[in-house]
Write a protein that holds these residues in place. Structure first.
Motif, PDB file in Angstrom:
ATOM      1  N   ILE A  61       0.876  -1.176   0.000  1.00 22.86           N
ATOM      2  CA  ILE A  61       0.000   0.000   0.000  1.00 22.86           C
ATOM      3  C   ILE A  61       0.907   1.218   0.000  1.00 22.86           C
ATOM      4  N   THR A  62       0.875   1.966  -1.082  1.00 22.86           N
ATOM      5  CA  THR A  62       1.879   3.017  -1.301  1.00 22.86           C
ATOM      6  C   THR A  62       1.413   4.401  -0.890  1.00 22.86           C
ATOM      7  N   GLU A  63       0.262   4.504  -0.258  1.00 24.20           N
ATOM      8  CA  GLU A  63      -0.251   5.798   0.189  1.00 24.20           C
ATOM      9  C   GLU A  63      -0.693   5.699   1.641  1.00 24.20           C
ATOM     10  N   TRP A  64      -0.669   6.825   2.329  1.00 20.45           N
ATOM     11  CA  TRP A  64      -1.139   6.881   3.708  1.00 20.45           C
ATOM     12  C   TRP A  64      -2.461   7.625   3.742  1.00 20.45           C
ATOM     13  N   TRP A  79      -9.017  -2.570  -7.382  1.00 20.71           N
ATOM     14  CA  TRP A  79      -7.883  -3.470  -7.204  1.00 20.71           C
ATOM     15  C   TRP A  79      -6.802  -3.194  -8.246  1.00 20.71           C
ATOM     16  N   GLU A  80      -7.220  -2.995  -9.488  1.00 21.63           N
ATOM     17  CA  GLU A  80      -6.256  -2.714 -10.545  1.00 21.63           C
ATOM     18  C   GLU A  80      -5.524  -1.391 -10.290  1.00 21.63           C
ATOM     19  N   GLU A  81      -6.248  -0.426  -9.713  1.00 20.57           N
ATOM     20  CA  GLU A  81      -5.629   0.862  -9.403  1.00 20.57           C
ATOM     21  C   GLU A  81      -4.559   0.711  -8.327  1.00 20.57           C
ATOM     22  N   GLU A  82      -4.868  -0.052  -7.269  1.00 15.52           N
ATOM     23  CA  GLU A  82      -3.883  -0.290  -6.216  1.00 15.52           C
ATOM     24  C   GLU A  82      -2.675  -1.056  -6.761  1.00 15.52           C
ATOM     25  N   PHE A  83      -2.950  -2.058  -7.606  1.00 17.01           N
ATOM     26  CA  PHE A  83      -1.867  -2.857  -8.174  1.00 17.01           C
ATOM     27  C   PHE A  83      -0.972  -1.996  -9.068  1.00 17.01           C
ATOM     28  N   GLU A  88       4.703   0.690  -9.635  1.00 13.53           N
ATOM     29  CA  GLU A  88       5.546   1.858  -9.879  1.00 13.53           C
ATOM     30  C   GLU A  88       6.743   1.959  -8.931  1.00 13.53           C
ATOM     31  N   ILE A  89       6.782   1.136  -7.877  1.00 11.56           N
ATOM     32  CA  ILE A  89       7.858   1.269  -6.892  1.00 11.56           C
ATOM     33  C   ILE A  89       8.974   0.268  -7.196  1.00 11.56           C
ATOM     34  N   PRO A  90      10.195   0.543  -6.705  1.00 13.62           N
ATOM     35  CA  PRO A  90      11.338  -0.330  -7.011  1.00 13.62           C
ATOM     36  C   PRO A  90      11.166  -1.777  -6.567  1.00 13.62           C
ATOM     37  N   GLN A  91      10.457  -2.028  -5.468  1.00 22.12           N
ATOM     38  CA  GLN A  91      10.334  -3.402  -4.981  1.00 22.12           C
ATOM     39  C   GLN A  91       9.672  -4.310  -6.011  1.00 22.12           C
ATOM     40  N   TYR A  92       8.664  -3.785  -6.686  1.00 20.82           N
ATOM     41  CA  TYR A  92       7.983  -4.604  -7.698  1.00 20.82           C
ATOM     42  C   TYR A  92       8.959  -5.005  -8.797  1.00 20.82           C
ATOM     43  N   GLU A  93       9.719  -4.044  -9.304  1.00 17.56           N
ATOM     44  CA  GLU A  93      10.649  -4.317 -10.396  1.00 17.56           C
ATOM     45  C   GLU A  93      11.739  -5.301  -9.974  1.00 17.56           C
ATOM     46  N   ALA A  94      12.201  -5.201  -8.728  1.00 14.83           N
ATOM     47  CA  ALA A  94      13.332  -6.014  -8.287  1.00 14.83           C
ATOM     48  C   ALA A  94      12.929  -7.397  -7.775  1.00 14.83           C
ATOM     49  N   ILE A  95      11.746  -7.503  -7.181  1.00 11.01           N
ATOM     50  CA  ILE A  95      11.384  -8.745  -6.497  1.00 11.01           C
ATOM     51  C   ILE A  95      10.141  -9.410  -7.085  1.00 11.01           C
ATOM     52  N   ASN A  96       9.126  -8.630  -7.388  1.00  9.41           N
ATOM     53  CA  ASN A  96       7.814  -9.208  -7.720  1.00  9.41           C
ATOM     54  C   ASN A  96       7.356  -8.934  -9.141  1.00  9.41           C
ATOM     55  N   GLY A 167      10.846   3.054   1.704  1.00  6.22           N
ATOM     56  CA  GLY A 167      11.009   1.977   0.734  1.00  6.22           C
ATOM     57  C   GLY A 167      10.299   2.207  -0.580  1.00  6.22           C
ATOM     58  N   LEU A 168       9.781   3.410  -0.813  1.00  7.55           N
ATOM     59  CA  LEU A 168       8.966   3.647  -2.005  1.00  7.55           C
ATOM     60  C   LEU A 168       9.723   4.285  -3.158  1.00  7.55           C
ATOM     61  N   VAL A 169      10.923   4.781  -2.930  1.00  7.45           N
ATOM     62  CA  VAL A 169      11.606   5.545  -3.977  1.00  7.45           C
ATOM     63  C   VAL A 169      12.921   4.894  -4.402  1.00  7.45           C
ATOM     64  N   ASP A 170      13.903   4.864  -3.515  1.00  2.00           N
ATOM     65  CA  ASP A 170      15.243   4.422  -3.897  1.00  2.00           C
ATOM     66  C   ASP A 170      15.614   3.041  -3.376  1.00  2.00           C
ATOM     67  N   ARG A 171      14.731   2.415  -2.601  1.00  2.00           N
ATOM     68  CA  ARG A 171      15.039   1.118  -1.998  1.00  2.00           C
ATOM     69  C   ARG A 171      13.991   0.098  -2.402  1.00  2.00           C
ATOM     70  N   ILE A 172      14.307  -1.189  -2.164  1.00  2.00           N
ATOM     71  CA  ILE A 172      13.320  -2.246  -2.423  1.00  2.00           C
ATOM     72  C   ILE A 172      12.714  -2.752  -1.119  1.00  2.00           C
ATOM     73  N   ASP A 173      13.134  -2.172   0.004  1.00  2.00           N
ATOM     74  CA  ASP A 173      12.531  -2.468   1.295  1.00  2.00           C
ATOM     75  C   ASP A 173      12.678  -1.235   2.176  1.00  2.00           C
ATOM     76  N   VAL A 174      12.132  -1.307   3.384  1.00  2.00           N
ATOM     77  CA  VAL A 174      12.165  -0.130   4.239  1.00  2.00           C
ATOM     78  C   VAL A 174      13.518  -0.020   4.936  1.00  2.00           C
TER      79      VAL A 174
END
Length: 367
Positions: A61-64, A79-83, A88-96, A167-174
């Motif tokens: 969840i990328t928003e507060w 659901w598609e909007e959340e997905f 768009e975040i680095p974790q998806y590209e690197a891990i999932n 963890g949302l911009v430059d990292r793949i985790d917090v």
């Protein structure tokens, strides 16, 4: 001093009659059990937070959205909007990368449940407090203590988002720093509320000699527990538990080589996976030693049941925590054992708080 203030001061020092005393202890019991419930919820929050970390769900969840975020996606479009936001975040590209919507839903529900539980704790704390306040059940000296608890809860929510944002911009985790701070503050809240609850118990206080002889070792143990919890947060943040999965040796050695390879040297204690796990192990050994000394000293200084029972609780819970910790490590961090290990960290903390509360005794009865 005015006549009215003199009368007020004198009235505040007058002893309570029997009916007032009974009502006071009934009110304290009600508040105490409410605080126990909040502490259990905080314990559950720590466990769910650990599961969120171990399932790599914390960035799903990328928003507060403190209010609107309580409602999960209710349609395929939502659901598609959340997905799409997650992709768009680095974790998806690197891990999932390439994960399906159903796979995304799995990690989403863990994080959503974690945030929902946080919101529920806020409501479960504020609403009963407001009711008890209006009903006049909260003693005046206790009111600011409860308000501080409410403020700490708000800070914890803000710190949680601050952690996720790392963890949302430059990292793949917090950030492991922010994760450790988030975990530690949760445990501070637990300890703070449990301390209040345990001092609302009508039990025999320790003698002055017992308190003087045992307070220091009790405080040392408590601060060691907090230190170990913080370092456990660093272990979790760096996934250090998935490395060097042998015990009692680490990398085949008692003191492994490579503990101080980073420059500057201080960075090793927070960023070097080997060093972070090693210091977590060493502090565990120190905690065991202090727990044993605490029981021995409690027997020597007191030996009475009101002191020995919480001391024995500390020893028993520390032993179980060590067993869970070793099993979690050598079995390569299975989810169920890791969560038991995390839960017992809070239980050991509660035992440390209870020991000091037993030495301090109940809050004095005041008008």
């Amino acid at each position: 001093m005015s006549v009215s203030s003199s009368l007020g001061s004198a009235a505040s020092q007058m002893p309570l009659n029997d009916a007032e005393t009974r009502q006071l202890w009934r009110n304290r019991a009600l508040i105490r059990w409410w605080l126990y419930g909040i502490c259990l919820l905080v314990l559950a929050m720590v466990v769910v937070g650990g599961a969120t970390r171990l399932t790599e769900s914390g960035l799903s969840i990328t928003e507060w959205k403190p209010i609107h975020g309580a409602i999960p996606p209710l349609s395929v479009e939502e659901w598609e909007e959340e997905f799409a936001k997650y992709r768009e975040i680095p974790q998806y590209e690197a891990i999932n990368k390439g994960m399906t919507l159903d796979e995304f839903k799995f990690i989403f529900w863990w994080e959503w449940g974690h945030r929902l539980l946080g919101r529920f704790i806020g409501v479960a704390f504020f609403v009963p407090m407001a009711v008890f306040w209006i009903q006049g059940r909260i003693e005046p000296w206790l009111k600011p203590k409860l308000v501080i608890g409410l403020i700490l809860g708000g800070l914890q929510g803000a710190l949680g988002w601050y952690m996720v944002a790392s963890g949302l911009v430059d990292r793949i985790d917090v950030s492991q720093y922010r994760l450790a701070a988030h975990l530690t503050l949760a445990c501070v809240i637990f300890a703070y509320l449990f301390w209040i609850a345990r001092r609302l118990v009508p039990r025999e206080a320790a003698t002055a000699e017992e308190a003087e002889g045992l307070n220091r070792i009790g405080q040392i143990f408590l601060w060691l527990v907090f230190l170990q919890i913080f370092m456990g947060g660093l272990v979790a943040g760096l996934n250090a538990g998935f490395t060097f999965n042998t015990w009692p040796l680490m990398d085949g050695q008692v003191i492994p080589r490579g503990l101080l390879v980073m420059d500057p040297a201080w960075a090793n204690f927070f960023e070097n996976v080997m060093t972070v796990q090693f210091q977590h192990r060493m502090t565990a050994y120190v905690l065991v030693a202090v727990a044993v000394l605490l029981v021995i000293r409690s027997k020597k200084v007191s030996g009475r049941k009101p002191v020995m029972m919480p001391a024995r609780h500390i020893a028993g819970f520390v032993l179980l925590q060590v067993i869970f910790g070793i099993a979690t490590l050598v079995m390569n961090v299975p989810l169920h054992l890791a969560l038991w290990h995390q839960a017992f960290a809070v239980i050991v903390l509660g035992a440390a708080v209870d020991y000091l509360a037993a030495l301090k005794g109940p809050y004095p009865v005041r008008r």
